[in-house]
Structure formats: structure tokens, C-alpha cells
Design a protein around this motif. Structure first.
Motif, PDB file in Angstrom:
ATOM      1  N   ILE A   8       0.841  -1.111   0.050  1.00 18.10           N
ATOM      2  CA  ILE A   8       0.015   0.239  -0.190  1.00 18.10           C
ATOM      3  C   ILE A   8       0.853   1.448   0.015  1.00 18.10           C
ATOM      4  N   TYR A   9       0.833   2.192  -0.987  1.00 14.96           N
ATOM      5  CA  TYR A   9       1.706   3.413  -1.243  1.00 14.96           C
ATOM      6  C   TYR A   9       0.482   4.421  -0.851  1.00 14.96           C
ATOM      7  N   GLU A  10       0.903   5.397  -0.037  1.00 11.50           N
ATOM      8  CA  GLU A  10       0.046   6.663  -0.198  1.00 11.50           C
ATOM      9  C   GLU A  10       0.945   7.862   0.048  1.00 11.50           C
ATOM     10  N   ARG A  11       0.144   8.950  -0.268  1.00 12.06           N
ATOM     11  CA  ARG A  11       1.121  10.424  -0.146  1.00 12.06           C
ATOM     12  C   ARG A  11       0.500  10.921   1.204  1.00 12.06           C
ATOM     13  N   VAL A  12      -0.696  10.503   1.735  1.00 10.45           N
ATOM     14  CA  VAL A  12      -1.187  11.018   2.991  1.00 10.45           C
ATOM     15  C   VAL A  12      -0.576  10.231   4.245  1.00 10.45           C
ATOM     16  N   PRO A  13      -0.074  10.759   5.158  1.00 15.48           N
ATOM     17  CA  PRO A  13       0.443  10.208   6.414  1.00 15.48           C
ATOM     18  C   PRO A  13      -0.499   9.500   6.937  1.00 15.48           C
ATOM     19  N   ALA A  14      -0.278   8.175   7.562  1.00 15.68           N
ATOM     20  CA  ALA A  14      -1.112   7.434   8.109  1.00 15.68           C
ATOM     21  C   ALA A  14      -1.841   8.234   9.083  1.00 15.68           C
ATOM     22  N   ASP A  15      -1.446   8.819   9.852  1.00 15.08           N
ATOM     23  CA  ASP A  15      -2.095   9.890  10.965  1.00 15.08           C
ATOM     24  C   ASP A  15      -3.178  10.798  10.258  1.00 15.08           C
ATOM     25  N   ASP A  16      -3.148  11.167   8.956  1.00 11.32           N
ATOM     26  CA  ASP A  16      -3.887  11.746   8.708  1.00 11.32           C
ATOM     27  C   ASP A  16      -5.062  11.334   7.681  1.00 11.32           C
ATOM     28  N   LEU A  17      -4.981   9.914   7.524  1.00 11.14           N
ATOM     29  CA  LEU A  17      -5.933   9.431   6.783  1.00 11.14           C
ATOM     30  C   LEU A  17      -7.266   9.662   7.522  1.00 11.14           C
ATOM     31  N   PRO A  18      -8.401   9.901   6.750  1.00 13.38           N
ATOM     32  CA  PRO A  18      -9.612   9.955   7.179  1.00 13.38           C
ATOM     33  C   PRO A  18     -10.027   8.831   7.962  1.00 13.38           C
ATOM     34  N   GLN A  19     -11.170   8.986   9.147  1.00 16.37           N
ATOM     35  CA  GLN A  19     -11.395   7.666   9.846  1.00 16.37           C
ATOM     36  C   GLN A  19     -12.257   6.845   8.875  1.00 16.37           C
ATOM     37  N   GLU A  20     -13.053   7.173   7.965  1.00 15.35           N
ATOM     38  CA  GLU A  20     -13.800   6.232   6.941  1.00 15.35           C
ATOM     39  C   GLU A  20     -12.703   5.671   6.258  1.00 15.35           C
ATOM     40  N   VAL A  21     -11.516   5.961   5.780  1.00 19.18           N
ATOM     41  CA  VAL A  21     -10.354   5.092   5.101  1.00 19.18           C
ATOM     42  C   VAL A  21     -10.114   4.020   6.173  1.00 19.18           C
ATOM     43  N   MET A  22      -9.698   4.498   7.230  1.00 19.71           N
ATOM     44  CA  MET A  22      -9.301   3.650   8.418  1.00 19.71           C
ATOM     45  C   MET A  22     -10.314   2.550   8.623  1.00 19.71           C
ATOM     46  N   ASP A  23     -11.588   2.892   8.736  1.00 19.29           N
ATOM     47  CA  ASP A  23     -12.731   1.811   8.974  1.00 19.29           C
ATOM     48  C   ASP A  23     -12.858   0.910   7.633  1.00 19.29           C
ATOM     49  N   ARG A  24     -12.494   1.371   6.670  1.00 16.72           N
ATOM     50  CA  ARG A  24     -12.687   0.437   5.574  1.00 16.72           C
ATOM     51  C   ARG A  24     -11.320  -0.514   5.620  1.00 16.72           C
ATOM     52  N   HIS A  25     -10.252  -0.103   5.928  1.00 14.59           N
ATOM     53  CA  HIS A  25      -9.114  -1.094   6.153  1.00 14.59           C
ATOM     54  C   HIS A  25      -9.615  -2.267   7.081  1.00 14.59           C
ATOM     55  N   LEU A  26      -9.929  -1.637   8.347  1.00  9.75           N
ATOM     56  CA  LEU A  26     -10.451  -2.707   9.161  1.00  9.75           C
ATOM     57  C   LEU A  26     -11.468  -3.633   8.975  1.00  9.75           C
ATOM     58  N   ALA A  27     -12.251  -3.173   7.912  1.00 12.24           N
ATOM     59  CA  ALA A  27     -13.461  -4.092   7.365  1.00 12.24           C
ATOM     60  C   ALA A  27     -12.994  -4.983   6.004  1.00 12.24           C
ATOM     61  N   LEU A  28     -11.607  -4.632   5.590  1.00 15.84           N
ATOM     62  CA  LEU A  28     -11.234  -5.446   4.598  1.00 15.84           C
ATOM     63  C   LEU A  28     -11.227  -6.654   4.537  1.00 15.84           C
ATOM     64  N   GLY A  29     -11.020  -7.543   5.767  1.00 16.65           N
ATOM     65  CA  GLY A  29     -10.829  -8.736   5.976  1.00 16.65           C
ATOM     66  C   GLY A  29     -12.373  -9.600   5.450  1.00 16.65           C
ATOM     67  N   GLU A  30     -13.404  -8.932   5.918  1.00 18.68           N
ATOM     68  CA  GLU A  30     -14.610  -9.324   5.723  1.00 18.68           C
ATOM     69  C   GLU A  30     -14.925  -9.437   4.135  1.00 18.68           C
ATOM     70  N   ARG A  31     -14.457  -8.206   3.555  1.00 22.87           N
ATOM     71  CA  ARG A  31     -14.823  -8.113   2.038  1.00 22.87           C
ATOM     72  C   ARG A  31     -14.112  -9.262   1.156  1.00 22.87           C
ATOM     73  N   VAL A  32     -12.809  -9.411   1.574  1.00 22.35           N
ATOM     74  CA  VAL A  32     -11.647 -10.215   1.066  1.00 22.35           C
ATOM     75  C   VAL A  32     -12.522 -11.638   1.132  1.00 22.35           C
ATOM     76  N   ALA A  33     -12.805 -12.009   2.371  1.00 21.43           N
ATOM     77  CA  ALA A  33     -13.443 -13.413   2.542  1.00 21.43           C
ATOM     78  C   ALA A  33     -14.831 -13.592   1.671  1.00 21.43           C
ATOM     79  N   GLN A  34     -15.543 -12.582   1.621  1.00 23.56           N
ATOM     80  CA  GLN A  34     -16.843 -12.681   0.926  1.00 23.56           C
ATOM     81  C   GLN A  34     -16.486 -12.973  -0.639  1.00 23.56           C
ATOM     82  N   SER A  35     -14.964 -12.510  -1.050  1.00 24.57           N
ATOM     83  CA  SER A  35     -14.551 -12.676  -2.397  1.00 24.57           C
ATOM     84  C   SER A  35     -14.107 -14.248  -2.658  1.00 24.57           C
ATOM     85  N   GLY A  36     -13.926 -14.868  -1.533  1.00 26.14           N
ATOM     86  CA  GLY A  36     -13.174 -16.240  -1.574  1.00 26.14           C
ATOM     87  C   GLY A  36     -11.669 -16.035  -1.445  1.00 26.14           C
ATOM     88  N   GLY A  37     -11.220 -14.871  -0.825  1.00 26.40           N
ATOM     89  CA  GLY A  37      -9.939 -14.916  -0.554  1.00 26.40           C
ATOM     90  C   GLY A  37      -9.932 -14.970   0.886  1.00 26.40           C
TER      91      GLY A  37
END
Length: 114
Positions: A8-37
Motif C-alpha cells: 500500500i503506497y500513499e501520499r497521505v501520512p497514516a495519521d492524516d487518513l480520514p477515519q472512514e478510510v481506516m474503517d474500510r481498512h479494518l473491514a477489508l478482511g470481511e470483504r476479502v473473505a466474501q470474494s473467496g480470498g
């Protein structure tokens, strides 16, 4: 299933990522599992200023390369094939950057660590 690194490459420092983006990172495992990964591991990196680079016998503080985007973290995923891994890579929330998907090579590690 084969394993892939999603870098994962970003121009925005991790501390400055919007909470919505952080929440989407935390929910990624469920989305990946739903895709069969499956996410095998996921880690965020400290800021680039904390890096120490090694080149031969020379150690330098900070990252080796000056770039606008910095490696902010990595997921290791299991996917059916590269196309499936790319589909998973597209699920990773990015603000101003991108992801790199690379197949992992397997190595057998002996019990004594060699």
C-alpha cells in the motif's frame, strides 16, 4: 492457494487518513473473505523517517528513495490466482496513492531457523 503481497503506497501520512478510510481498512478482511480470498497478515509501517536503509556496509537514516508516495503497509493474502489477487487489491482503500500486487515465493524454513 497462492499468496500475494499487496503493498500500500500513499501520499497521505497514516495519521492524516480520514477515519472512514481506516474503517474500510479494518473491514477489508470481511470483504476479502466474501470474494473467496483470505488475509493472512496485515501490517502498517511506521513513518518513513523511522527507517534505516542498508546498502552494502553503509547505514543511513530514513528511506532509501525520495518519493511522493511512501510504502505505508502490506497485506499478505491468499487468492485463487493473480486476477483474484488484483480484485482484492482494488478493494484496498487509498486516498492519494496506489497498491502493488506481487506473488510471493514460498521458502521452507527449517526448525533451526535456516
Amino acid at each position: 492457494m497462492p499468496q500475494y503481497a499487496i503493498l500500500i503506497y500513499e501520499r497521505v501520512p497514516a495519521d492524516d487518513l480520514p477515519q472512514e478510510v481506516m474503517d474500510r481498512h479494518l473491514a477489508l478482511g470481511e470483504r476479502v473473505a466474501q470474494s473467496g480470498g483470505r488475509i493472512v497478515a496485515g501490517m502498517a509501517l511506521q513513518e518513513p523517517a523511522t527507517a534505516t536503509s542498508i546498502r552494502g556496509d553503509l547505514l543511513t537514516d530514513g528511506p532509501f528513495i525520495e518519493t511522493k508516495e511512501v510504502l505505508g503497509g502490506v497485506f499478505v493474502v491468499e487468492a485463487r490466482d493473480l486476477d483474484h489477487a488484483l480484485t482484492i487489491g482494488r478493494m484496498v482503500p487509498i486516498v492519494q496513492g496506489g497498491v502493488e500486487v506481487r506473488p510471493l515465493m514460498g521458502f521452507q524454513v527449517m526448525e533451526d531457523g535456516t
